[in-house]
Enzyme design. Structure first.
Site, PDB file in Angstrom:
ATOM      1  N   ASP A 124       0.846  -1.197   0.000  1.00 25.30           N
ATOM      2  CA  ASP A 124       0.000   0.000   0.000  1.00 25.30           C
ATOM      3  C   ASP A 124       0.882   1.247   0.000  1.00 25.30           C
ATOM      4  O   ASP A 124       0.543   2.257   0.588  1.00 25.30           O
ATOM      5  CB  ASP A 124      -0.932  -0.028   1.226  1.00 25.30           C
ATOM      6  CG  ASP A 124      -2.049   0.989   1.112  1.00 25.30           C
ATOM      7  OD1 ASP A 124      -2.320   1.462  -0.005  1.00 25.30           O
ATOM      8  OD2 ASP A 124      -2.654   1.322   2.157  1.00 25.30           O
ATOM      9  N   LYS A 184       2.348   3.449  -5.917  1.00 17.26           N
ATOM     10  CA  LYS A 184       1.861   2.372  -6.792  1.00 17.26           C
ATOM     11  C   LYS A 184       2.899   1.896  -7.815  1.00 17.26           C
ATOM     12  O   LYS A 184       2.859   0.736  -8.225  1.00 17.26           O
ATOM     13  CB  LYS A 184       0.562   2.802  -7.495  1.00 17.26           C
ATOM     14  CG  LYS A 184      -0.495   3.371  -6.524  1.00 17.26           C
ATOM     15  CD  LYS A 184      -0.713   2.510  -5.288  1.00 17.26           C
ATOM     16  CE  LYS A 184      -1.222   3.320  -4.106  1.00 17.26           C
ATOM     17  NZ  LYS A 184      -1.141   2.615  -2.813  1.00 17.26           N
ATOM     18  N   ASP A 197      -3.392  -2.985  -2.272  1.00 20.11           N
ATOM     19  CA  ASP A 197      -4.494  -2.016  -2.237  1.00 20.11           C
ATOM     20  C   ASP A 197      -4.413  -1.090  -3.456  1.00 20.11           C
ATOM     21  O   ASP A 197      -3.364  -0.987  -4.099  1.00 20.11           O
ATOM     22  CB  ASP A 197      -4.417  -1.190  -0.944  1.00 20.11           C
ATOM     23  CG  ASP A 197      -5.639  -0.293  -0.757  1.00 20.11           C
ATOM     24  OD1 ASP A 197      -6.717  -0.641  -1.287  1.00 20.11           O
ATOM     25  OD2 ASP A 197      -5.521   0.747  -0.082  1.00 20.11           O
ATOM     26  N   ASN A 198      -5.516  -0.434  -3.746  1.00 17.03           N
ATOM     27  CA  ASN A 198      -5.585   0.618  -4.790  1.00 17.03           C
ATOM     28  C   ASN A 198      -5.137   0.137  -6.151  1.00 17.03           C
ATOM     29  O   ASN A 198      -4.504   0.882  -6.898  1.00 17.03           O
ATOM     30  CB  ASN A 198      -4.714   1.826  -4.399  1.00 17.03           C
ATOM     31  CG  ASN A 198      -5.005   2.370  -3.029  1.00 17.03           C
ATOM     32  OD1 ASN A 198      -4.205   2.217  -2.118  1.00 17.03           O
ATOM     33  ND2 ASN A 198      -6.147   2.998  -2.862  1.00 17.03           N
ATOM     34  N   GLU A 244     -11.054   4.522  -0.756  1.00 17.49           N
ATOM     35  CA  GLU A 244     -11.378   4.872   0.620  1.00 17.49           C
ATOM     36  C   GLU A 244     -12.270   6.130   0.713  1.00 17.49           C
ATOM     37  O   GLU A 244     -11.966   7.160   0.130  1.00 17.49           O
ATOM     38  CB  GLU A 244     -10.092   5.096   1.447  1.00 17.49           C
ATOM     39  CG  GLU A 244      -8.980   5.904   0.767  1.00 17.49           C
ATOM     40  CD  GLU A 244      -7.968   5.024   0.043  1.00 17.49           C
ATOM     41  OE1 GLU A 244      -8.356   3.974  -0.479  1.00 17.49           O
ATOM     42  OE2 GLU A 244      -6.786   5.412   0.000  1.00 17.49           O
TER      43      GLU A 244
HETATM   44  C1  LIG Z   1      -1.486   5.007   0.957  1.00 14.23           C
HETATM   45  S1  LIG Z   1      -0.363   5.398   2.216  1.00 14.23           S
HETATM   46  C2  LIG Z   1      -0.445   3.983   3.274  1.00 14.23           C
HETATM   47  C3  LIG Z   1      -1.757   3.875   3.983  1.00 14.23           C
HETATM   48  C4  LIG Z   1      -1.780   2.820   5.064  1.00 14.23           C
HETATM   49  N1  LIG Z   1      -1.334   1.522   4.570  1.00 14.23           N
HETATM   50  C5  LIG Z   1      -3.181   2.683   5.609  1.00 14.23           C
HETATM   51  O1  LIG Z   1      -4.018   2.069   4.937  1.00 14.23           O
HETATM   52  O2  LIG Z   1      -3.446   3.198   6.696  1.00 14.23           O
HETATM   53  C6  LIG Z   1       1.190   5.144   1.404  1.00 14.23           C
HETATM   54  C7  LIG Z   1       2.390   5.405   2.301  1.00 14.23           C
HETATM   55  O3  LIG Z   1       3.527   4.761   1.734  1.00 14.23           O
HETATM   56  C8  LIG Z   1       4.674   5.559   1.944  1.00 14.23           C
HETATM   57  N2  LIG Z   1       5.622   5.125   0.912  1.00 14.23           N
HETATM   58  C9  LIG Z   1       5.505   5.307  -0.421  1.00 14.23           C
HETATM   59  N3  LIG Z   1       6.486   4.687  -1.085  1.00 14.23           N
HETATM   60  C10 LIG Z   1       7.271   4.097  -0.146  1.00 14.23           C
HETATM   61  C11 LIG Z   1       8.445   3.295  -0.218  1.00 14.23           C
HETATM   62  N4  LIG Z   1       9.000   2.981  -1.382  1.00 14.23           N
HETATM   63  N5  LIG Z   1       8.982   2.863   0.943  1.00 14.23           N
HETATM   64  C12 LIG Z   1       8.407   3.173   2.145  1.00 14.23           C
HETATM   65  N6  LIG Z   1       7.288   3.917   2.261  1.00 14.23           N
HETATM   66  C13 LIG Z   1       6.719   4.368   1.133  1.00 14.23           C
HETATM   67  C14 LIG Z   1       4.162   6.991   1.803  1.00 14.23           C
HETATM   68  O4  LIG Z   1       4.994   7.904   2.454  1.00 14.23           O
HETATM   69  C15 LIG Z   1       2.773   6.880   2.434  1.00 14.23           C
HETATM   70  O5  LIG Z   1       2.818   7.209   3.795  1.00 14.23           O
HETATM   71 MG   LIG Z   2      -4.204   2.353  -0.041  1.00 12.95          MG
END
Ligand SMILES: C[S@@+](CC[C@H](N)C(=O)[O-])C[C@H]1O[C@@H](n2cnc3c(N)ncnc32)[C@H](O)[C@@H]1O
Ligand SMILES: [Mg+2]
Length: 264
Positions: A191, A194, A219-220, A249
């Site tokens: 998640d 993407k 997800d997504n 969501e």
């Molecule tokens: C959609 S949010 C996650 C939502 C969470 N899983 C929830 O449902 O409560 C995506 C998160 O992934 C983090 N993120 C994106 N790419 C990443 C990566 N390559 N490594 C670690 N974190 C990452 C972003 O900073 C963001 O906080």
């Molecule tokens: Mg998501």
């Protein structure tokens, strides 16, 4: 004259508030691009400036105000209510969260990896369903989000089960065996951003972190979407893949989760 001006100003402000609070959200909730532009760009930036705080800080304040310390269900409920009625946020949310819960319960994993913690909403959902000796590692590369997530997870009383690691998935996945003592993951919840789903799935394969029967839950996969990943898991003989239709969501835009069982 002043009274007339006051009336027209307060009338204008009321109209703007009605547009912001009800009219625009009810229109954009059916359109992926508009919904994300409105909630994730316009409203977030506006509220950040007006309140001199960040969305994760506002979400944490809602948890501290409305959830009972040590009660994870109340934490999840407080976040869902905040995101439905006050301010949208990119948690997996209540509707897809039920699908996440049922996959976690079905797999009954001893080891879980979550890619993308944000404020810890899905982390709390997953941790709540794990047996006491299970291990959940969650990765987040944004330190400001990690600070909030730690507090949300602690408020839910789940900090013993969760190991939140700050850093990027591409750097941390290859270190899972040596640095974190993991043999393989029974369940991985993807998640994060993407465009990382496919490279990270392949990286986990290369690093030997997936065993026969390991489940990837993404997800997504429709909104914002991860078409290269979907194409891979649906057509590779290494996976048996299944789509769970749902909604982005806190909106009515189509989205869903893809559950892919690694066949070895
Ligand atoms: C959609 S949010 C996650 C939502 C969470 N899983 C929830 O449902 O409560 C995506 C998160 O992934 C983090 N993120 C994106 N790419 C990443 C990566 N390559 N490594 C670690 N974190 C990452 C972003 O900073 C963001 O906080
Ligand atoms: Mg998501």
């Amino acid at each position: 004259m002043w009274l007339t001006l006051l009336y027209s100003c307060s009338g204008g402000a009321a109209l703007l508030y009605i547009l912001y609070r009800w009219v625009i959200p009810s229109i954009v909730q059916y359109h992926a691009g508009l919904a994300l532009m409105w909630h994730d760009v316009i409203v977030e930036r506006l509220l950040d400036v007006l309140t001199r705080s960040t969305r994760p800080q506002r979400l944490l304040a809602a948890v501290q105000k409305n959830a009972t310390r040590g009660d994870p269900r109340s934490v999840v409920k407080a976040i869902d209510e905040f995101c439905r009625y006050t301010e949208w946020a990119m948690n997996v949310g209540d509707e897809k969260g039920c699908i996440l819960d049922s996959v976690v319960s079905e797999v009954n994993p001893a080891t879980v990896l979550e890619l993308g913690t944000y404020c810890g909403y899905s982390t709390v959902r997953i941790a709540t369903l794990l047996p006491p000796d299970a291990k959940l590692i969650t990765l987040e590369f944004n330190p400001d989000f990690a600070v909030i997530a730690r507090q949300v997870i602690a408020w839910a009383g789940q900090e013993e089960k969760v190991h939140l690691v700050e850093g990027s998935s591409g750097d941390l996945i290859p270190k899972m065996k040596e640095q974190f003592g993991v043999k393989s993951f029974d369940l991985v919840f993807l998640d994060h951003w993407k465009d990382r789903y496919l490279p990270d799935a392949k990286l986990m394969e290369e690093c030997g972190l997936l065993g026969k029967g390991s489940v990837l839950l993404a997800d997504n996969v429709i909104c914002p979407g991860s078409p290269d990943y979907l194409d891979y898991v649906r057509n590779s003989p290494k996976y048996r893949s299944q789509y769970f239709k749902s909604h982005l969501e806190y909106t009515k835009v189509e989205d869903g989760l893809e559950k892919s069982v690694f066949l070895g």
